[in-house]
Design a protein around this motif. Structure first.
Motif, mmCIF file in Angstrom:
data_model
loop_
_atom_site.group_PDB
_atom_site.id
_atom_site.type_symbol
_atom_site.label_atom_id
_atom_site.label_comp_id
_atom_site.label_asym_id
_atom_site.label_seq_id
_atom_site.Cartn_x
_atom_site.Cartn_y
_atom_site.Cartn_z
ATOM 1 N N LEU A 5 0.831 -1.202 0.000
ATOM 2 C CA LEU A 5 0.000 0.000 0.000
ATOM 3 C C LEU A 5 0.864 1.251 0.000
ATOM 4 O O LEU A 5 1.987 1.252 0.517
ATOM 5 C CB LEU A 5 -0.912 0.017 1.228
ATOM 6 C CG LEU A 5 -1.943 -1.107 1.340
ATOM 7 C CD1 LEU A 5 -2.718 -0.966 2.660
ATOM 8 C CD2 LEU A 5 -2.910 -1.101 0.166
ATOM 9 N N TRP A 8 -0.311 6.873 2.032
ATOM 10 C CA TRP A 8 -1.617 7.467 2.357
ATOM 11 C C TRP A 8 -2.664 6.382 2.578
ATOM 12 O O TRP A 8 -3.559 6.535 3.419
ATOM 13 C CB TRP A 8 -2.068 8.444 1.266
ATOM 14 C CG TRP A 8 -2.834 7.863 0.108
ATOM 15 C CD1 TRP A 8 -2.349 7.524 -1.111
ATOM 16 C CD2 TRP A 8 -4.234 7.550 0.061
ATOM 17 N NE1 TRP A 8 -3.341 7.023 -1.913
ATOM 18 C CE2 TRP A 8 -4.515 7.033 -1.225
ATOM 19 C CE3 TRP A 8 -5.284 7.663 0.973
ATOM 20 C CZ2 TRP A 8 -5.786 6.624 -1.614
ATOM 21 C CZ3 TRP A 8 -6.560 7.254 0.581
ATOM 22 C CH2 TRP A 8 -6.805 6.735 -0.689
ATOM 23 N N GLN A 9 -2.561 5.282 1.822
ATOM 24 C CA GLN A 9 -3.516 4.186 1.975
ATOM 25 C C GLN A 9 -3.349 3.516 3.337
ATOM 26 O O GLN A 9 -4.338 3.114 3.969
ATOM 27 C CB GLN A 9 -3.328 3.174 0.845
ATOM 28 C CG GLN A 9 -3.701 3.723 -0.526
ATOM 29 C CD GLN A 9 -3.233 2.838 -1.671
ATOM 30 O OE1 GLN A 9 -2.202 2.153 -1.558
ATOM 31 N NE2 GLN A 9 -3.975 2.833 -2.770
ATOM 32 N N HIS A 13 -6.161 3.430 6.172
ATOM 33 C CA HIS A 13 -6.504 2.122 6.748
ATOM 34 C C HIS A 13 -6.487 2.195 8.278
ATOM 35 O O HIS A 13 -7.434 1.770 8.960
ATOM 36 C CB HIS A 13 -5.502 1.082 6.243
ATOM 37 C CG HIS A 13 -5.680 -0.287 6.807
ATOM 38 N ND1 HIS A 13 -5.121 -0.661 8.010
ATOM 39 C CD2 HIS A 13 -6.342 -1.377 6.337
ATOM 40 C CE1 HIS A 13 -5.438 -1.925 8.259
ATOM 41 N NE2 HIS A 13 -6.179 -2.377 7.249
ATOM 42 N N LYS A 39 -8.188 4.845 -4.309
ATOM 43 C CA LYS A 39 -9.200 4.593 -3.267
ATOM 44 C C LYS A 39 -9.637 3.124 -3.236
ATOM 45 O O LYS A 39 -9.937 2.586 -2.173
ATOM 46 C CB LYS A 39 -10.425 5.491 -3.500
ATOM 47 C CG LYS A 39 -10.160 6.967 -3.300
ATOM 48 C CD LYS A 39 -11.429 7.794 -3.411
ATOM 49 C CE LYS A 39 -11.945 7.861 -4.836
ATOM 50 N NZ LYS A 39 -11.034 8.566 -5.747
ATOM 51 N N ALA A 42 -7.241 0.966 -1.228
ATOM 52 C CA ALA A 42 -7.341 1.335 0.187
ATOM 53 C C ALA A 42 -8.577 0.704 0.812
ATOM 54 O O ALA A 42 -8.520 0.147 1.917
ATOM 55 C CB ALA A 42 -7.385 2.854 0.326
ATOM 56 N N TYR A 200 1.416 10.166 -6.224
ATOM 57 C CA TYR A 200 0.315 9.229 -6.454
ATOM 58 C C TYR A 200 -0.435 9.551 -7.746
ATOM 59 O O TYR A 200 -1.051 8.674 -8.343
ATOM 60 C CB TYR A 200 -0.666 9.250 -5.292
ATOM 61 C CG TYR A 200 -0.031 9.015 -3.941
ATOM 62 C CD1 TYR A 200 1.037 8.136 -3.798
ATOM 63 C CD2 TYR A 200 -0.490 9.677 -2.807
ATOM 64 C CE1 TYR A 200 1.617 7.917 -2.561
ATOM 65 C CE2 TYR A 200 0.089 9.455 -1.566
ATOM 66 C CZ TYR A 200 1.145 8.590 -1.455
ATOM 67 O OH TYR A 200 1.717 8.368 -0.238
#
Length: 557
Positions: A5, A8-9, A13, A39, A42, A200
């Motif tokens: 991941l 940010w993910q 989470h 998204k 995530a 990203y």
């Protein structure tokens, strides 16, 4: 399967698990992240953890379109190892499937009893993708609210949280200004500028395509541009529909043909837009050989017109997708998994559709909303899986509405990300990824570069004499605006209706109608009712959604 991941993910989470499981603060968690930031993965990671912790034993995803349903099912299985069923129409079997399910928003109404029963008998996580579809008091919003009332958790995903019509959506609270006011602890936000700075998403440049139209009205010429109001002489203002016909964006969408033929005019406004897009994509493919371009067209007629222009100007037949094609989804997959250059779409490749190699967008849509604008740019800003230093480009008509949206996007980006590095100095070998001079014929690995113009097209500024890239809209030296004149007759200007026979429809109405029209047409034809059959032959399918809204309002009144 372990999925790596993005930071940010991971943060989203952790924040979601704290909010939903540790604090038990609320059953809703919101991820508001820029289109293209990731998204879906995530959300799948959050779902996997909730399943592993036995907090839930069933996952139901609601997605906007059939293509996105397929992507969700593939990503969900890749992350969780669990099979996900796909539902895009009523089949009445959802309760008995015994598996996780992804359904389109349009299927929610038809599956209300089944979805409701699942949520009452299982511990369900609902993942609501593109939440703006679920407007309160609208059919989809009402259906979602009722069907998932008893779900254990709801994960809301959005990249464009404010609906273009200002309506509120289910599950979340709004402030007096119409902005989502969900608690900060229950929200993870990542705007486009942040996503670019973190790598990203790719930075984006908007090419505001200039042009002035001259329409001949009985010997009197009217000038129309995107940045000035059109002045119509009083003696001509009486012509029915003239004011609508002389709208700049309306003319920008009016196909121009060689007089007396069905062949596209190669010196028309749309041709000049296509030329700018082709030049930019060719430049990009020096350093990203698989880069692709997307044309978003307002209707099938113009999609086919733009495809014809692309084939004539670029030499490769593009892939065209729209709702009338039975195999549109297969064609999108074909484009995604090949090195084809151009994909032309009518409301098929928008929110949620993930084709990471797309980098150039020629934007000529039906919807003029900021929501549609941001969703469209989200198709070309996705960072590829390898080290990606590319830039995304949008070629769009230069008029106030789009320029306003583009300025807001640019303001989110840091100053360094707004700067375009310009034309490439080298090209990358698609076999070994080594850099070569632009003029190289063969790479050291033996790969032969395809023949083609190695010298980039330029144009000379008439004011100062400086040379500029052919796609430039202003001179880099003196700032002189490059703009071309395009002539139209009154018949050409009036040839296409304002939007749909004079009715301007927003993005959601158009998409709702496209999902409704085939079933409605089939049911009416099967009924044998000649009056209804005659009606549907003259009724524009883009208006089915609006007709349905009128019906729902009549039942409530």
């Amino acid at each position: 399967m372990n999925i790596k991941l993005r930071p940010w993910q991971i943060e989203a989470h952790q924040k979601a698990l704290k909010w939903l499981v540790q604090d038990r603060a609320d059953r809703h968690f919101l991820i508001n992240a820029a289109p293209g930031a990731g998204k879906t993965l995530a959300a799948c990671a959050i779902a996997k953890t909730l399943l592993d912790k036995q907090e839930v034993n069933r996952v139901i995803v609601i997605a906007p379109r059939t293509q996105v349903v397929t992507q969700w099912a593939e990503d969900f299985t890749r992350v969780t190892g669990r099979h996900m069923g796909k539902v895009t129409a009523r089949d009445g079997e959802i309760q008995g499937l015994g598996m996780d399910v992804c359904a389109t928003w349009s299927a929610i109404q038809g599956l209300l009893p089944e979805l409701q029963a699942v949520c009452r008998t299982a511990k369900v996580l609902v993942i609501c993708d593109e939440h703006h579809h679920a407007a309160v008091q609208a059919a989809w919003g009402d259906g979602a609210g009722d069907a998932f009332l008893d779900s254990k958790f709801v994960l809301v995903l959005t990249g464009t949280p404010i609906r273009s019509d200002g309506s509120e959506s289910v599950w979340l609270a709004y402030d007096d200004n119409g902005a989502i006011s969900h608690p900060e602890e229950g929200t993870y936000t990542l705007n486009y500028g942040e996503a670019v700075d973190l790598g990203y998403c790719r930075p984006i440049t908007f090419h505001k395509h200039q042009g002035r139209f001259t329409v001949d009205l009985d010997g009197e010429q009217i000038k129309i541009s995107g940045d000035q109001d059109t002045q119509i002489p009083k003696n001509l203002a009486r012509i029915p529909g003239l004011q609508t016909a002389l709208d700049f964006y309306k003319l920008a969408k009016t196909p121009q043909f060689i007089p007396g033929t069905s062949e596209p005019l190669m010196t028309g406004y749309q041709a000049s837009m296509v030329e700018a897009g082709i030049e930019k994509l060719n430049q990009l493919r020096y350093t990203m050989p698989e880069a692709g371009g997307l044309v978003i067209a307002p209707n099938i007629e113009i999609a086919e017109f733009m495809a014809d222009l692309l084939e004539k100007l670029d030499g490769e037949k593009p892939i065209v997708v729209h709702s009338q094609l039975a195999n549109a989804e297969d064609k999108i997959k074909q484009f995604k998994n090949t090195n084809r250059k151009w994909l032309v779409s009518v409301a098929m490749v928008a929110e949620g559709v993930d084709i990471k190699r797309l980098r150039v967008l020629i934007y000529l849509p039906n919807a003029l909303t900021e929501l549609a604008f941001r969703q469209a740019m989200g198709r070309v800003v996705r960072t590829a899986s390898y080290e990606d230093f590319s830039r995304a480009y949008v070629v769009m008509p230069a008029f106030k509405t789009f320029e306003k949206y583009a300025k807001r996007v640019e303001e989110e980006m840091s100053p360094a990300q707004r700067l375009d590095s310009g034309a490439p100095k080298e090209k990358v070998c698609p076999e070994c990824n080594e850099f070569n001079p632009l003029g190289a014929k063969i790479c050291s690995c033996g790969h032969e570069f395809p023949s083609g113009p190695e010298v980039l097209k330029v144009k000379k500024c008439l004011s100062c004499g400086s040379l500029n890239p052919a796609s430039a809209d202003r001179c880099h030296a003196c700032g002189n605006l490059f703009s071309s004149d395009f002539s139209l007759s009154l018949d050409e200007a009036l040839r296409v209706g304002a939007i749909v026979r004079g009715i301007e429809l927003d993005e959601e109405e158009t998409r709702d109608s496209e999902s409704i029209a085939p079933n409605m047409r089939s049911l009416i034809l099967k009924s044998g009712d000649q009056n209804l059959i005659k009606f549907i032959k003259s009724f524009p399918e883009e208006s089915w959604s609006r007709l349905g809204k009128f019906y729902e309002e009549s039942k409530r009144s």
